[in-house]
Design a protein around this motif. Structure first.
Motif, PDB file in Angstrom:
ATOM      1  N   HIS A   1      20.391   1.116  35.261  1.00 44.09           N
ATOM      2  CA  HIS A   1      19.513   1.713  34.270  1.00 44.09           C
ATOM      3  C   HIS A   1      18.901   3.001  34.821  1.00 44.09           C
ATOM      4  O   HIS A   1      18.376   3.010  35.939  1.00 44.09           O
ATOM      5  CB  HIS A   1      18.399   0.741  33.889  1.00 44.09           C
ATOM      6  CG  HIS A   1      18.909  -0.522  33.265  1.00 44.09           C
ATOM      7  ND1 HIS A   1      19.144  -1.668  33.993  1.00 44.09           N
ATOM      8  CD2 HIS A   1      19.251  -0.802  31.990  1.00 44.09           C
ATOM      9  CE1 HIS A   1      19.603  -2.610  33.177  1.00 44.09           C
ATOM     10  NE2 HIS A   1      19.677  -2.107  31.963  1.00 44.09           N
TER      11      HIS A   1
ATOM     12  N   GLU B   1      14.675   0.488  18.536  1.00 45.61           N
ATOM     13  CA  GLU B   1      13.705  -0.504  18.997  1.00 45.61           C
ATOM     14  C   GLU B   1      12.773   0.090  20.047  1.00 45.61           C
ATOM     15  O   GLU B   1      11.674  -0.414  20.257  1.00 45.61           O
ATOM     16  CB  GLU B   1      14.431  -1.717  19.578  1.00 45.61           C
ATOM     17  CG  GLU B   1      15.265  -2.486  18.581  1.00 45.61           C
ATOM     18  CD  GLU B   1      14.448  -3.032  17.434  1.00 45.61           C
ATOM     19  OE1 GLU B   1      13.397  -3.635  17.692  1.00 45.61           O
ATOM     20  OE2 GLU B   1      14.851  -2.846  16.273  1.00 45.61           O
ATOM     21  N   GLY B   2      13.207   1.144  20.680  1.00 42.83           N
ATOM     22  CA  GLY B   2      12.370   1.814  21.678  1.00 42.83           C
ATOM     23  C   GLY B   2      11.302   2.698  21.077  1.00 42.83           C
ATOM     24  O   GLY B   2      10.536   3.329  21.810  1.00 42.83           O
TER      25      GLY B   2
ATOM     26  N   GLN C   1      16.895   5.811  20.088  1.00 38.80           N
ATOM     27  CA  GLN C   1      16.467   4.485  20.499  1.00 38.80           C
ATOM     28  C   GLN C   1      15.542   3.914  19.427  1.00 38.80           C
ATOM     29  O   GLN C   1      14.355   4.213  19.375  1.00 38.80           O
ATOM     30  CB  GLN C   1      15.753   4.536  21.847  1.00 38.80           C
ATOM     31  CG  GLN C   1      16.679   4.889  23.003  1.00 38.80           C
ATOM     32  CD  GLN C   1      15.987   4.817  24.352  1.00 38.80           C
ATOM     33  OE1 GLN C   1      14.773   5.004  24.455  1.00 38.80           O
ATOM     34  NE2 GLN C   1      16.755   4.553  25.403  1.00 38.80           N
TER      35      GLN C   1
ATOM     36  N   THR D   1      16.878   3.262  30.287  1.00 43.29           N
ATOM     37  CA  THR D   1      15.608   2.562  30.133  1.00 43.29           C
ATOM     38  C   THR D   1      15.141   2.713  28.691  1.00 43.29           C
ATOM     39  O   THR D   1      15.454   3.694  28.018  1.00 43.29           O
ATOM     40  CB  THR D   1      14.541   3.129  31.083  1.00 43.29           C
ATOM     41  OG1 THR D   1      14.392   4.538  30.841  1.00 43.29           O
ATOM     42  CG2 THR D   1      14.924   2.925  32.536  1.00 43.29           C
ATOM     43  N   ASN D   2      14.430   1.720  28.219  1.00 38.81           N
ATOM     44  CA  ASN D   2      13.887   1.714  26.864  1.00 38.81           C
ATOM     45  C   ASN D   2      14.955   1.438  25.812  1.00 38.81           C
ATOM     46  O   ASN D   2      14.693   1.497  24.612  1.00 38.81           O
ATOM     47  CB  ASN D   2      13.189   3.035  26.531  1.00 38.81           C
ATOM     48  CG  ASN D   2      12.090   2.875  25.499  1.00 38.81           C
ATOM     49  OD1 ASN D   2      11.349   1.888  25.536  1.00 38.81           O
ATOM     50  ND2 ASN D   2      11.978   3.813  24.579  1.00 38.81           N
TER      51      ASN D   2
ATOM     52  N   TYR E   1      15.996   7.682  30.191  1.00 38.96           N
ATOM     53  CA  TYR E   1      16.570   8.321  29.000  1.00 38.96           C
ATOM     54  C   TYR E   1      16.240   9.809  29.016  1.00 38.96           C
ATOM     55  O   TYR E   1      15.164  10.219  29.430  1.00 38.96           O
ATOM     56  CB  TYR E   1      15.958   7.656  27.777  1.00 38.96           C
ATOM     57  CG  TYR E   1      16.617   7.916  26.448  1.00 38.96           C
ATOM     58  CD1 TYR E   1      17.952   7.606  26.225  1.00 38.96           C
ATOM     59  CD2 TYR E   1      15.871   8.412  25.379  1.00 38.96           C
ATOM     60  CE1 TYR E   1      18.531   7.796  24.981  1.00 38.96           C
ATOM     61  CE2 TYR E   1      16.440   8.603  24.122  1.00 38.96           C
ATOM     62  CZ  TYR E   1      17.787   8.293  23.930  1.00 38.96           C
ATOM     63  OH  TYR E   1      18.355   8.485  22.689  1.00 38.96           O
TER      64      TYR E   1
ATOM     65  N   THR F   1      20.543  -3.804  28.229  1.00 42.04           N
ATOM     66  CA  THR F   1      19.288  -3.328  27.637  1.00 42.04           C
ATOM     67  C   THR F   1      18.282  -2.966  28.723  1.00 42.04           C
ATOM     68  O   THR F   1      18.140  -3.674  29.712  1.00 42.04           O
ATOM     69  CB  THR F   1      18.707  -4.413  26.711  1.00 42.04           C
ATOM     70  OG1 THR F   1      19.555  -4.538  25.570  1.00 42.04           O
ATOM     71  CG2 THR F   1      17.300  -4.079  26.262  1.00 42.04           C
TER      72      THR F   1
ATOM     73  N   LYS G   1       6.402  -0.958  18.705  1.00 44.81           N
ATOM     74  CA  LYS G   1       5.488  -0.907  19.837  1.00 44.81           C
ATOM     75  C   LYS G   1       4.063  -0.983  19.291  1.00 44.81           C
ATOM     76  O   LYS G   1       3.827  -0.680  18.119  1.00 44.81           O
ATOM     77  CB  LYS G   1       5.695   0.373  20.648  1.00 44.81           C
ATOM     78  CG  LYS G   1       7.034   0.421  21.387  1.00 44.81           C
ATOM     79  CD  LYS G   1       7.108   1.597  22.342  1.00 44.81           C
ATOM     80  CE  LYS G   1       8.361   1.510  23.198  1.00 44.81           C
ATOM     81  NZ  LYS G   1       8.422   2.588  24.206  1.00 44.81           N
TER      82      LYS G   1
ATOM     83  N   LYS H   1      14.993  -3.110  28.922  1.00 37.53           N
ATOM     84  CA  LYS H   1      13.642  -3.648  28.723  1.00 37.53           C
ATOM     85  C   LYS H   1      13.145  -4.296  30.022  1.00 37.53           C
ATOM     86  O   LYS H   1      13.715  -5.288  30.478  1.00 37.53           O
ATOM     87  CB  LYS H   1      13.638  -4.706  27.613  1.00 37.53           C
ATOM     88  CG  LYS H   1      13.675  -4.170  26.193  1.00 37.53           C
ATOM     89  CD  LYS H   1      13.718  -5.342  25.223  1.00 37.53           C
ATOM     90  CE  LYS H   1      13.601  -4.886  23.784  1.00 37.53           C
ATOM     91  NZ  LYS H   1      12.229  -4.588  23.382  1.00 37.53           N
TER      92      LYS H   1
END
Length: 414
Positions: free
Chosen positions: A171, A199-200, A197, A139-140, A174, A153, A368, A155
């Protein structure tokens, strides 16, 4: 109309009519870059701490990349994937020398590299695990925008996009080893994760978690895939992020920094998984000479210039400077490795801060609403960091004096 005569406004109007809408972009047209700076068509300069999302690792338009592309373009641009070419072999050899892998497959984008890893894992599952095809992802996570990469992914907002989704991915949370171990069954062929991560929100995998995953894969006979699209080639203070954990993955994917801005990516694996048959994998632009020459020049520069160590040193300096202003602005959770750094804001006004920074000549990223991410080139210097902090403080001070409307961003008290 001759594009050399177009004004910025005309360029923006033409873009609005001709470019397919996929993202909200500011009314800025970038025209040139050098080192740590970009310039738009109005001549305004921007100190770039985004770096094309960790792509321009040697800065903008580095001379070594210019020279490599010019020399190769004058000799051979493309001979088709049916043939070997000199820079292809030289770049593959260099990547093997500096990593724990023995085989390399070249592509153009991070999503393609991850697709290659997914295919290889499924091929492995088919021939060595009685048809196992499922891959456990986190996840994430973020693995790209092709259909398989989107399915991998984690998301939640992508779950209903472009349905039906490609099956075969589970999924799990994490940094939760027990959840991952519980998800492994006879259909599992691999575990795939980012060690940070990006983009997370720049979330790091914990040391013991990664080591346990490596042991789990060994015990169950499944593959460990690390997505180093954003972390690879010096970004985290080591040449590859897996080195921080004292483990060796079975497959690794690279992109972004490998070409210094030129579209290039790679999947690396061990000799034991050199199992593709002719026709299983390929592509028109796989291993094309121009990209290979670019990658060779960039990777050689990173290695010979010891830019991984420089990223560690400058990352420590960056983190130290951020700590000095954190209390003043309520910045929390300063985190990251090397020159992949993030911090949280006291409210969800990241997009507004990005806009303010850009207006005064600084480029930063908000993955974010309450998070700011910094990914400067590996050539960044202390003076650039000092200037970034100065501009960041100016933008934060401006935000203190105004109310941000409630459009998903929290208001900052006056």
């Amino acid at each position: 109309m001759n594009d050399l005569q177009w004004t910025t406004q005309e360029l923006l109007e033409e873009a609005g009519k001709t470019i397919l809408f996929t993202a909200h972009r500011p009314d800025v047209v970038m025209e040139r870059g050098e080192g740590m700076y970009l310039w738009d068509t109005e001549g305004k300069s921007y100190l770039d701490f985004v770096g094309g999302w960790a792509v321009t690792c040697l800065g903008h338009s580095p001379v070594v990349l210019q020279e490599a592309l010019a020399a190769q373009a004058a000799q051979l641009v493309n001979a088709s994937p049916s043939f070997l070419n000199r820079p292809m072999v030289e770049l593959a050899s260099l990547l093997v020398q500096v990593s724990c892998f023995e085989r390399v497959f070249f592509t153009s984008t991070g999503a393609e590299a991850n697709e290659s890893a997914i295919k290889l894992a499924r091929k492995y599952g088919k021939i060595r695990r009685d048809g196992a095809h499922e891959i456990i992802t986190m996840t994430n996570a973020f693995h790209g925008r092709t259909l398989a990469a989107m399915a991998a992914t984690g998301k939640p907002q992508w779950e209903t996009l472009f349905t039906p989704r490609m099956p075969g991915f589970k999924h799990v949370p994490y940094n939760d080893y027990e959840a991952c171990a519980a998800a492994v069954d006879e259909n599992t062929c691999a575990i795939m994760l980012e060690l940070i991560q990006g983009e997370g929100g720049v979330v790091e995998a914990e040391l013991e978690y990664v080591r346990k995953l490596r042991s789990l894969c060994d015990d169950k006979g499944i593959l460990l895939i690390v997505d180093e699209i954003q972390t690879g080639l010096g970004r985290t203070g080591k040449l590859f992020a897996y080195e921080h954990y004292g483990i060796e993955p079975d497959i690794m994917t690279l992109a972004k920094g490998i070409g210094g801005g030129f579209p290039l990516s790679a999947m690396l694996t061990k000799e034991a998984y050199n199992i593709f048959e002719p026709g299983d994998q390929g592509g028109t632009y796989t291993g094309q000479p121009l990209g290979m020459a670019a990658g060779l020049a960039v990777v050689q520069t990173i290695v010979s210039g010891e830019l991984s160590a420089q990223a560690q040193r400058l990352g420590d300096y960056l983190m130290g400077e951020l700590r000095l202003i954190a209390g003043r602005y309520g910045l929390t959770k300063l985190r990251g490795k090397g020159l992949l750094v993030a911090f949280d804001l006291p409210g969800e006004y990241g997009p507004a801060l990005v806009d303010h920074c850009r207006s005064i000549g600084l480029l930063v990223n908000a993955p974010k609403p309450a998070t700011i991410r910094l990914m400067p080139a590996l050539i960044v210097e202390e003076a650039d960091i000092d200037r970034m902090v100065e501009l960041l403080c100016s933008a934060l001070d401006e935000l203190k004096t105004e109310t941000i409307q409630d459009d998903g961003r929290a208001a900052i008290a006056r």
